[in-house]
Every structure is written in C-alpha cells, then in structure tokens.
Design a protein around this motif. Structure first.
Motif, PDB file in Angstrom:
ATOM      1  N   ALA A   1     -46.014   6.961 -12.992  1.00 61.91           N
ATOM      2  CA  ALA A   1     -45.251   6.046 -12.131  1.00 61.91           C
ATOM      3  C   ALA A   1     -46.124   5.496 -11.010  1.00 61.91           C
ATOM      4  CB  ALA A   1     -44.032   6.763 -11.554  1.00 61.91           C
ATOM      5  N   LEU A   2     -46.979   6.338 -10.444  1.00 63.99           N
ATOM      6  CA  LEU A   2     -47.885   5.896  -9.377  1.00 63.99           C
ATOM      7  C   LEU A   2     -48.869   4.857  -9.909  1.00 63.99           C
ATOM      8  CD1 LEU A   2     -48.959   6.133  -6.496  1.00 63.99           C
ATOM      9  CD2 LEU A   2     -50.385   8.043  -7.269  1.00 63.99           C
ATOM     10  N   CYS A   3     -49.398   5.099 -11.102  1.00 59.93           N
ATOM     11  CA  CYS A   3     -50.329   4.153 -11.708  1.00 59.93           C
ATOM     12  C   CYS A   3     -49.651   2.803 -11.942  1.00 59.93           C
ATOM     13  CB  CYS A   3     -50.854   4.720 -13.024  1.00 59.93           C
ATOM     14  SG  CYS A   3     -51.847   3.576 -14.002  1.00 59.93           S
ATOM     15  N   VAL A   4     -48.423   2.835 -12.468  1.00 53.71           N
ATOM     16  CA  VAL A   4     -47.684   1.597 -12.721  1.00 53.71           C
ATOM     17  C   VAL A   4     -47.394   0.875 -11.412  1.00 53.71           C
ATOM     18  CG1 VAL A   4     -45.497   0.655 -13.582  1.00 53.71           C
ATOM     19  CG2 VAL A   4     -46.688   2.428 -14.886  1.00 53.71           C
ATOM     20  N   ALA A   5     -47.033   1.626 -10.368  1.00 51.70           N
ATOM     21  CA  ALA A   5     -46.748   1.008  -9.066  1.00 51.70           C
ATOM     22  C   ALA A   5     -47.982   0.310  -8.506  1.00 51.70           C
ATOM     23  CB  ALA A   5     -46.260   2.078  -8.081  1.00 51.70           C
ATOM     24  N   VAL A   6     -49.157   0.929  -8.634  1.00 56.83           N
ATOM     25  CA  VAL A   6     -50.394   0.319  -8.139  1.00 56.83           C
ATOM     26  C   VAL A   6     -50.699  -0.965  -8.903  1.00 56.83           C
ATOM     27  CG1 VAL A   6     -52.894   0.616  -7.992  1.00 56.83           C
ATOM     28  CG2 VAL A   6     -51.366   2.471  -7.280  1.00 56.83           C
ATOM     29  N   LEU A   7     -50.568  -0.924 -10.230  1.00 55.18           N
ATOM     30  CA  LEU A   7     -50.864  -2.110 -11.038  1.00 55.18           C
ATOM     31  C   LEU A   7     -49.840  -3.220 -10.813  1.00 55.18           C
ATOM     32  CD1 LEU A   7     -52.056  -0.532 -14.405  1.00 55.18           C
ATOM     33  CD2 LEU A   7     -53.431  -1.730 -12.694  1.00 55.18           C
ATOM     34  N   LEU A   8     -48.575  -2.844 -10.608  1.00 56.46           N
ATOM     35  CA  LEU A   8     -47.570  -3.862 -10.319  1.00 56.46           C
ATOM     36  C   LEU A   8     -47.830  -4.519  -8.965  1.00 56.46           C
ATOM     37  CD1 LEU A   8     -44.181  -2.362 -11.593  1.00 56.46           C
ATOM     38  CD2 LEU A   8     -45.335  -4.422 -12.420  1.00 56.46           C
ATOM     39  N   THR A   9     -48.273  -3.738  -8.001  1.00 59.09           N
ATOM     40  CA  THR A   9     -48.624  -4.306  -6.693  1.00 59.09           C
ATOM     41  C   THR A   9     -49.762  -5.313  -6.838  1.00 59.09           C
ATOM     42  OG1 THR A   9     -47.937  -2.283  -5.556  1.00 59.09           O
ATOM     43  CG2 THR A   9     -49.409  -3.771  -4.368  1.00 59.09           C
ATOM     44  N   ALA A  10     -50.777  -4.938  -7.611  1.00 61.29           N
ATOM     45  CA  ALA A  10     -51.882  -5.863  -7.864  1.00 61.29           C
ATOM     46  C   ALA A  10     -51.395  -7.105  -8.596  1.00 61.29           C
ATOM     47  CB  ALA A  10     -52.977  -5.168  -8.669  1.00 61.29           C
ATOM     48  N   ALA A  11     -50.450  -6.902  -9.538  1.00 65.94           N
ATOM     49  CA  ALA A  11     -49.913  -8.039 -10.291  1.00 65.94           C
ATOM     50  C   ALA A  11     -49.139  -8.983  -9.380  1.00 65.94           C
ATOM     51  CB  ALA A  11     -49.013  -7.529 -11.419  1.00 65.94           C
ATOM     52  N   PHE A  12     -48.341  -8.445  -8.448  1.00 59.98           N
ATOM     53  CA  PHE A  12     -47.592  -9.278  -7.507  1.00 59.98           C
ATOM     54  C   PHE A  12     -48.536 -10.093  -6.638  1.00 59.98           C
ATOM     55  CE2 PHE A  12     -43.746  -6.965  -8.516  1.00 59.98           C
ATOM     56  CZ  PHE A  12     -42.730  -7.872  -8.200  1.00 59.98           C
ATOM     57  N   LEU A  13     -49.561  -9.443  -6.114  1.00 58.55           N
ATOM     58  CA  LEU A  13     -50.506 -10.146  -5.251  1.00 58.55           C
ATOM     59  C   LEU A  13     -51.245 -11.245  -6.009  1.00 58.55           C
ATOM     60  CD1 LEU A  13     -51.989  -7.109  -3.277  1.00 58.55           C
ATOM     61  CD2 LEU A  13     -50.312  -8.791  -2.469  1.00 58.55           C
ATOM     62  N   THR A  14     -51.642 -10.939  -7.229  1.00 58.20           N
ATOM     63  CA  THR A  14     -52.346 -11.931  -8.051  1.00 58.20           C
ATOM     64  C   THR A  14     -51.424 -13.078  -8.440  1.00 58.20           C
ATOM     65  OG1 THR A  14     -53.778 -10.189  -8.941  1.00 58.20           O
ATOM     66  CG2 THR A  14     -53.680 -12.257 -10.166  1.00 58.20           C
ATOM     67  N   PHE A  15     -50.210 -12.763  -8.823  1.00 61.51           N
ATOM     68  CA  PHE A  15     -49.254 -13.786  -9.269  1.00 61.51           C
ATOM     69  C   PHE A  15     -48.921 -14.755  -8.142  1.00 61.51           C
ATOM     70  CE2 PHE A  15     -44.833 -15.025 -10.591  1.00 61.51           C
ATOM     71  CZ  PHE A  15     -45.200 -15.663 -11.767  1.00 61.51           C
ATOM     72  N   ARG A  16     -48.881 -14.257  -6.903  1.00 62.79           N
ATOM     73  CA  ARG A  16     -48.549 -15.107  -5.754  1.00 62.79           C
ATOM     74  C   ARG A  16     -49.678 -16.066  -5.400  1.00 62.79           C
ATOM     75  NH1 ARG A  16     -46.417 -11.551  -0.867  1.00 62.79           N
ATOM     76  NH2 ARG A  16     -46.438 -13.620   0.029  1.00 62.79           N
ATOM     77  N   ARG A  17     -50.915 -15.649  -5.653  1.00 63.40           N
ATOM     78  CA  ARG A  17     -52.051 -16.427  -5.151  1.00 63.40           C
ATOM     79  C   ARG A  17     -52.730 -17.289  -6.214  1.00 63.40           C
ATOM     80  NH1 ARG A  17     -54.954 -11.608  -1.558  1.00 63.40           N
ATOM     81  NH2 ARG A  17     -53.218 -11.307  -0.100  1.00 63.40           N
ATOM     82  N   ARG A  18     -52.528 -16.970  -7.471  1.00 59.71           N
ATOM     83  CA  ARG A  18     -53.260 -17.668  -8.520  1.00 59.71           C
ATOM     84  C   ARG A  18     -52.476 -18.872  -9.014  1.00 59.71           C
ATOM     85  NH1 ARG A  18     -55.373 -13.789 -13.071  1.00 59.71           N
ATOM     86  NH2 ARG A  18     -53.136 -13.576 -13.423  1.00 59.71           N
ATOM     87  N   ASP A  19     -53.173 -19.921  -9.379  1.00 58.39           N
ATOM     88  CA  ASP A  19     -52.529 -21.118  -9.913  1.00 58.39           C
ATOM     89  C   ASP A  19     -51.885 -20.803 -11.244  1.00 58.39           C
ATOM     90  OD1 ASP A  19     -53.365 -22.569  -7.756  1.00 58.39           O
ATOM     91  OD2 ASP A  19     -55.168 -23.351  -8.761  1.00 58.39           O
ATOM     92  N   ALA A  20     -50.788 -21.525 -11.542  1.00 60.60           N
ATOM     93  CA  ALA A  20     -50.102 -21.327 -12.830  1.00 60.60           C
ATOM     94  C   ALA A  20     -50.923 -21.910 -13.957  1.00 60.60           C
ATOM     95  CB  ALA A  20     -48.719 -21.963 -12.782  1.00 60.60           C
TER      96      ALA A  20
END
Length: 283
Positions: free
Chosen positions: A264-283
């Motif tokens: 669960a901790l591993c998934v939470a870390v990767l989801l956090t990275a995914a949120f940050l990347t999804f917000r900043r990267r162009d579609a």
C-alpha cells in the motif's frame, strides 16, 4: 417609423450572466459518473473481469487438486507447514496481473485514442480527473477481487477436500482475512497499474512493467546476490503484500497486514508521483 417598431437592446454589461449552476460546471460527482461510463463501456473491462475470475478459479482448482494429491506423500516436516489457504488462493497471482493491466488501460487507452484531450477540456482540474479514475477503478477492482477470491477459495478447498488433504472453512478468521484481504491486494494491484500507466502513458510499456514487477522479479528474486535476494524475499512490495493470502506464518517473512502495508505504501508513493506528473505534463 413608429416608436413601437423600435427594439431596445440592453447593453451587454447590463445582461445577467449565468451563475455556476447554469454554466454546468463539472464537479467531482460528474467526473465519477463520466469515469464509470468510460470503464463500463470499455470493451476490455468485461473481458478482463471474466478473465480474472476464470484464471483465479482455474488456478485455484488445479493447484488444490495437485497439492492435495501429493499431500499424503510429503515428509512429516512438509506436512506440518502445509498451507491450505495459500494453496487454494494461488489464483491471485494471475488475477493481480489482469487487474493491474485494467488499471493501466484506464488511462493509457485515453492517451492512445487521444480522448484524453476532450476529457481534460471538460474537466480542467487534472487531479479531479485522476482521482475519479482511481476511485471508480478501486471499487470495480475490489468487487471483481472479492468474487475471484471467494470463488477461488471454494474451488481450491473443494479440490483439497476431495483429495483427502487438510482444508479450511470460510468461517475461519484466517480464511476471511485471506479472502477479503486478498481482494484488497488485487485492488492495490489495479491502482499500481493506474499509477504506472499515468507515468509512462503507453499500454505496451505498462504491460511490460507490470509483468516484470508482479511476476518476474518475485520468481527470479532468489537468484539475486545474497543480501539483495533476502531483501526481495521479504520487502519486494508484491511479495510482501502476497502474505495476506497465506495461512502459514514463516518467521523470516512479514506478517499479512504489515506485508500488505508495504504494498500500500509503494502504491501511495507511485500514485503521488502520478498525480504530480499528470498535473504538470502536456496531454
């Protein structure tokens, strides 16, 4: 020209502008509804759900019949550590892969078809979009996971009982923990797929990463150099999380709930990275 024929127009500034409700501003509930429609109508969803159920039940039945037939020939030391729960729920190993791939497809399918552009146009709040995807995926994955684990448990225990090997009942506390905790494990696997899919944006790359993470590394972990092999056997997230479906307690490994916590901790870390990347990267 008569005065009655003249149409008076109000200045634009005097007109009443529509409020937020009239403009139909998208809310989180709207995003949830939209993501549910996407998941439900995606052709692969039904096939993945059926494949997960069939693979989980089939592997559980085969493993139960095989292990049950060999139980009588085992040495007393091996019979003492025989694990009816882990034997019957072996189907989770295939189920985790199929649900992880579904999690990846939730996002990579939109990138592949370029429907991600209208999605982000309709809902500019990118965190809201990804959160809605994660919530809908988690509910669907848990439902499929519960069905798979329950059916696999029934098939595996039936095969063990038919072979005259030790077996357990669903009413046992350990069985309930393994079945419903196993469904949580499968849900985390699906969210892991979503996180990886968001980061790499490629279905092929997501498939490769999930196979390596969930199957290849746990299988070949013992072949790694000494300390690394020991670490992988205990703390590699899918291996640690998989302890949730076992009944036998190996003192060298993590207990079920702490092991699931590592995943669960591993998934939470990767989801956090995914949120940050999804917000900043162009579609």
């Amino acid at each position: 020209m008569s005065d009655t024929s003249v149409t008076t127009r109000r200045p634009l500034a005097d007109r009443t502008l529509p409020g937020p409700q009239e403009r139909g501003r998208a809310t989180f509930l709207h995003s949830l509804h939209a993501e549910w429609i996407k998941l439900r109508t995606m052709r692969s969803t039904l096939w993945v759900a059926l494949g997960t159920l069939v693979a989980g039940v089939g592997l559980a039945a085969l493993n139960g019949a095989s292990a049950g037939g060999e139980h009588a020939t085992l040495a007393p030391a091996d019979q003492a550590v025989f694990d009816p729960l882990g034997t019957a729920l072996k189907g989770y190993m295939l189920a985790q892969v199929t649900l992880a791939l579904l999690g990846g497809l939730v996002i990579t399918a939109e990138y592949g078809s370029r429907t991600i552009v209208p999605t982000l146009t309709a809902v500019p709040h990118r965190s809201r979009v990804l959160a809605a995807k994660g919530a809908v995926l988690a509910v669907a994955a848990y439902a499929v996971g519960v069905a798979t684990m329950l059916a696999g448990f029934a098939a595996g225990q039936s095969a063990l009982a038919g072979a005259g090997a030790p077996h357990v009942q669903l009413s046992d506390p350990e069985s309930l923990r393994a079945v419903f905790g196993g469904a949580l494990y499968l849900t985390l696997a699906a969210l892991l797929g979503l996180a990886v899919g968001t980061l790499v944006r490629s279905t092929t790359a997501t498939v490769t990463t999930m196979f390596a993470t969930l199957l290849i590394v746990p299988a070949f972990g013992p072949a790694l150099p000494g300390p690394l092999a020991d670490w992988a056997a205990v703390y590699w997230p899918p291996t640690a999380g998989g302890q949730i479906v076992t009944g036998y307690r190996d003192p060298a490994l993590l207990d079920p709930w702490p092991g699931l916590g590592v995943l669960a901790l591993c998934v939470a870390v990767l989801l956090t990275a995914a949120f940050l990347t999804f917000r900043r990267r162009d579609a």
